[in-house]
Scaffold this active site. Structure first.
Site, mmCIF file in Angstrom:
data_model
loop_
_atom_site.group_PDB
_atom_site.id
_atom_site.type_symbol
_atom_site.label_atom_id
_atom_site.label_comp_id
_atom_site.label_asym_id
_atom_site.label_seq_id
_atom_site.Cartn_x
_atom_site.Cartn_y
_atom_site.Cartn_z
ATOM 1 N N LEU A 1 34.938 33.353 40.279
ATOM 2 C CA LEU A 1 34.944 34.205 41.473
ATOM 3 C C LEU A 1 34.228 35.529 41.205
ATOM 4 O O LEU A 1 34.418 36.138 40.151
ATOM 5 C CB LEU A 1 36.405 34.490 41.861
ATOM 6 C CG LEU A 1 36.604 35.390 43.076
ATOM 7 C CD1 LEU A 1 36.455 34.568 44.339
ATOM 8 C CD2 LEU A 1 37.961 36.043 43.017
ATOM 9 N N HIS A 2 33.429 35.962 42.151
ATOM 10 C CA HIS A 2 32.771 37.273 42.052
ATOM 11 C C HIS A 2 32.508 37.829 43.446
ATOM 12 O O HIS A 2 32.058 37.124 44.333
ATOM 13 C CB HIS A 2 31.486 37.213 41.223
ATOM 14 C CG HIS A 2 30.534 36.123 41.612
ATOM 15 N ND1 HIS A 2 30.743 34.792 41.307
ATOM 16 C CD2 HIS A 2 29.362 36.179 42.281
ATOM 17 C CE1 HIS A 2 29.730 34.072 41.762
ATOM 18 N NE2 HIS A 2 28.880 34.892 42.377
#
Length: 190
Positions: free
Chosen positions: A142-143
């Protein structure tokens, strides 16, 4: 005297008579071709898991928190394009625990404050692309993207040339943002 035709310059290469100049960006082929992209979704191949283990300047890390960190995008949409990530290897926003969710949000807010202080953007694009189908280049970790935007920054280059002009080297951008992060009260310089 040689009878071979003169080599074409990059400025004149293309269909004859189209009258267009070309701005070549061959360095983008690394990204387009997927070089350095993880071969699978494991921690061992994840660049976002390796970056925090290395040198902040080399890894383009701007700031570190307890559960999340901020890094420059290696293939930015605009100068100052940041990403806020959990250290933990999770792919889905719903997989974050409460403390990670809070720190991700707080670091995203701080990224906006610091970007405003350093670059004075007119606005931001914030976003998390969940899954490859949604546009995530590295879907396994996730980013959150924090992309500064300026009036007129969607000029003719991306539209007709599929090219983005960035006025500053990534190392210089990282240094300026990391220094401003400390000044803005976001922690020690990295």
């Amino acid at each position: 005297m040689s009878t071979e035709p003169a080599p074409e310059s990059s400025a004149t290469f293309g269909p004859p008579g189209d009258g267009l100049q070309r701005l070549w960006t061959p360095h983008r082929m690394v990204y387009i071709g997927g070089q350095d992209r993880p071969t699978d979704s494991t921690v061992e191949t994840c660049p976002f898991c390796r970056i925090p283990e290395g040198d902040d300047e080399q890894g383009l890390v701007v700031a570190r928190g307890q559960r999340c960190y901020v890094v420059l995008n290696l293939y930015p949409y605009n100068s100052g394009h940041l990403m806020v990530l959990p250290y933990r290897h999770v792919s889905d926003f719903t997989d974050l625990d409460a403390a990670e969710t809070v720190e991700l949000a707080q670091m995203t807010q701080q990224a906006m404050r610091v970007s405003r202080a350093v670059y004075a953007p007119a606005g931001f694009n914030l976003g998390i692309n969940q899954g490859e189908v949604a546009g995530a280049g590295i879907a396994a970790h996730l980013h959150q993207h924090v992309v500064p935007r300026w009036l007129g920054d969607a000029n003719f280059l991306p539209v007709v040339g599929q090219t983005k002009a960035l006025p500053e080297l990534l190392g210089d951008t990282r240094r300026r943002l990391a220094e401003a992060w400390v000044t803005a009260g976001g922690g020690e310089e990295n």
